[in-house]
Design an enzyme around this catalytic site. Structure first.
Site, mmCIF file in Angstrom:
data_model
loop_
_atom_site.group_PDB
_atom_site.id
_atom_site.type_symbol
_atom_site.label_atom_id
_atom_site.label_comp_id
_atom_site.label_asym_id
_atom_site.label_seq_id
_atom_site.Cartn_x
_atom_site.Cartn_y
_atom_site.Cartn_z
ATOM 1 N N LYS A 97 0.845 -1.196 0.000
ATOM 2 C CA LYS A 97 0.000 0.000 0.000
ATOM 3 C C LYS A 97 0.880 1.245 0.000
ATOM 4 O O LYS A 97 1.906 1.281 0.691
ATOM 5 C CB LYS A 97 -0.906 -0.018 1.232
ATOM 6 C CG LYS A 97 -1.946 1.088 1.260
ATOM 7 C CD LYS A 97 -2.842 0.949 2.496
ATOM 8 C CE LYS A 97 -3.970 1.967 2.485
ATOM 9 N NZ LYS A 97 -4.844 1.834 3.673
ATOM 10 N N SER A 112 -9.666 1.514 2.534
ATOM 11 C CA SER A 112 -8.828 2.298 1.659
ATOM 12 C C SER A 112 -7.726 1.503 0.952
ATOM 13 O O SER A 112 -7.163 1.992 -0.025
ATOM 14 C CB SER A 112 -8.193 3.441 2.445
ATOM 15 O OG SER A 112 -7.331 2.937 3.442
ATOM 16 N N SER A 145 -9.887 -0.619 6.740
ATOM 17 C CA SER A 145 -9.251 -0.427 5.431
ATOM 18 C C SER A 145 -8.514 -1.641 4.877
ATOM 19 O O SER A 145 -8.170 -1.662 3.699
ATOM 20 C CB SER A 145 -8.292 0.758 5.481
ATOM 21 O OG SER A 145 -9.020 1.952 5.426
#
Lengths: 99, 474
Positions: free
Chosen positions: B73, B148, B172
């Site tokens: 990420k 996310s 997330s």
């Protein structure tokens, strides 16, 4: 309840150091109002005898107080948009005329 | 399948070139539509690293992730690889250091294939607030992959990587795990170092592993977990691997979370619950209470912490600079006004408001009191059951553009996931099944430090559902 208006948003712009355009300010008024309405639900609970929980951990640990190697000057300046002679060039910190 | 890959590389059944090329061929075919990556590393570099891994594998002295391709990420700092946090503010930022988790992955021979798309500063639940545009769900390109950490979830569903890292502040990791039919663990708070994770809300968030099966998830978690001097909130407890058996396992099904979930989600989850019951698990209904209050409490805390954390972006030391001249307050305000996207600005301003004199007690402190009530209730439920189950997400993956313009609907997606972050306990999302081809996830919450039990539960569940190593059809 607070009144969400242009004045409040301008105050929040100053607190947050974020400059909005007039259109953004209009939208922010609407959305801050909606979100605060949603948040205000929590005011219907009686919480007088509850202790706030700031953090899931009761304590944190400190490391040994001994030096470790940090970033070199070159590494630390790598991402600075403006630099001169090994320094970061920043904006003025006071305005000449205090009018 | 880490073990299989490593065996094939060692024994020469798989050569480094064709091994890496297979991933890049899939990326080449689908990435233009999926857009899981913000930055993809050149294939040649990755092949070179795999070659060195193969040497180590053959020497017998190798790391646990040797030769495995990992998607990271883009809010986790990678030395020498651009780390944007999905923001214009950090569009060109290249960290001069590695996050602790990256150091550990590299030490174990893991290879970073690229940096994945995410909601800007992890603020969102659909990966639509990214400055680089939305990621699309490989299972249905008209829908979001959750967020996310949506890029990481989509990268696994399209098999662009074998493993992924996400971060989870209020769901997330689990949301994209559920929506992409992969696994994701939000670890117990303090078991994984946050050093090098670009901060959003410190008291809530953890970096965590995502994978295509439970065994791989366990390996990645075991590599990234552990105390770290550079993060004072890491705990020194050494977690032991643990096996759970479904027979006799006491499972509490969260009644209030089932109630708020839409029908197709409920029905897929109920099917899994029935399977668990036939395996001998003891299911009982439990109630969390305060669920209506968990969501506002979570968002008040997250935004308050965000407003303080994101104060560091000034466009002077690093980050977006407008190039304007003038007084520092004006220059910073212009840089921040132009460098941050809408969702980020809204959350910072709301956070600043709730921490300001006169409102601190009314919002922030009250939210922390609700946090206490939820923490206590979870602890009390976990006295009578081993794990707490619920749907991971209350709705199926939304269509792109469907929830993004309504903050309240966007927030409501996180209702089942935020409680684990508020309480600091571990939670996992495991594929539960499909509704019309759309993935549904099952969430399991366990007691503090029971992370390996959750992974073991996922492994047992995998055996009865058969959902492992799933790739979304093209």
């Amino acid at each position: 309840m607070v009144e969400v208006n242009e004045e409040l948003i301008k105050r929040l712009e100053r607190l947050s150091l974020i400059k909005l355009t007039p259109e953004e300010r209009e939208r922010m008024i609407r959305e801050v109002k909606a979100v605060l309405d949603f948040f205000d639900k929590i005011n219907s609970l009686d919480l007088s005898n509850v202790e706030p929980l700031f953090h899931p951990l009761a304590e944190s640990r400190s490391r040994e107080d001994s030096p470790i190697t940090g970033l070199s000057q070159e590494e630390a300046l790598l991402n600075a948009p403006r630099k001169e002679n090994g320094f970061i060039v920043g904006p003025r910190i006071y305005s000449g005329d205090q009018s | 399948m880490i073990q299989e890959i490593q065996r094939n590389l060692t024994e020469g059944r798989l050569d480094p070139e064709s091994y890496v090329e297979a991933y890049y061929v899939r990326i080449e075919r689908r990435e233009a539509k999926v857009r899981a990556f913000i930055t993809l590393r050149p294939m040649e570099e990755v092949i070179e690293e795999v070659k060195r891994s193969v040497e180590r594998l053959r020497s017998g002295r190798h790391g646990r992730l040797e030769g495995i391709l990992i998607a990271v990420k883009d809010n986790i700092s990678t030395m020498g690889i651009r780390t944007t946090c999905g923001s214009k503010m950090l569009e060109t930022y290249v960290p001069p250091f590695d996050a602790t988790v990256i150091e550990r992955i590299r030490r174990e021979g893991g290879i970073i294939v690229g940096k994945t798309n995410m909601d800007e500063f992890a603020m969102g639940s659909t990966t639509e607030t990214s400055y680089f545009g939305p990621t699309r769900n490989p299972w249905d390109l008209s829908r979001t992959p959750g967020g996310s950490s949506g890029g990481s979830g989509a990268a696994l569903a399209a098999h662009f990587a074998e493993l992924a890292l996400g971060s989870d502040t209020g769901g997330s990791i689990r949301s994209p795990a559920a929506y992409n039919a992969v696994l994701g663990l939000k670890p117990s708070y303090g078991t994984v170092s946050r050093y090098g994770l670009i901060a959003y809300a410190n008291s809530l968030e953890q970096i965590g592993p995502m994978a295509r099966n439970a065994n791989d998830l366990e390996v990645l978690y075991s590599v990234i977990a552990g105390p770290d001097e550079r993060d004072a909130t890491t705990v020194s407890a050494v977690l032991e691997k643990k096996e759970v058996r479904l027979n006799g396992l006491r499972l509490g099904v969260l009644d209030d979370m089932m109630e708020v979930s839409e029908k197709p989600v409920k029905s897929v989850v109920n099917d899994v619950l029935n399977k668990l019951s036939s395996e001998g698990s003891e299911l009982k209904e439990v109630k969390l209470g305060y669920l209506d209050y968990a969501l506002p409490a979570y968002y008040i805390i997250a935004m308050s912490e965000a407003s303080s954390n994101l104060a560091r972006y000034d466009g002077v030391r690093y980050g977006y600079s407008s190039g304007e001249e003038g007084l520092w307050t004006d220059v910073y305000s212009i840089n921040r006004g132009a460098g941050f996207g809408w969702e980020v600005k809204r959350r910072i301003m709301l956070g600043s408001f709730m921490l300001s004199a006169g409102y601190y007690e009314m919002y922030y402190i009250k939210a922390l009191k609700i946090r206490r009530l939820i923490y206590d209730n979870i602890a009390s439920i976990l006295k009578s059951v081993d794990l707490i189950l619920s749907p991971t997400m209350p709705i199926l993956p939304p269509k792109i553009g469907d929830v993004i313009n309504d903050p309240i609907r966007l927030f409501a997606m996180d209702v089942n996931t935020v409680v684990a972050n508020l309480a600091g306990v571990p939670a996992i999302s495991v594929p539960a099944g499909f509704h019309n081809g759309l993935p549904v996830g099952l969430q399991a919450i366990g007691p503090y430090l029971s992370d390996y039990s959750l992974i073991s539960f996922a492994r047992e569940l995998e055996k009865i559902t058969g959902y492992r190593d799933l790739t979304a059809p093209e």
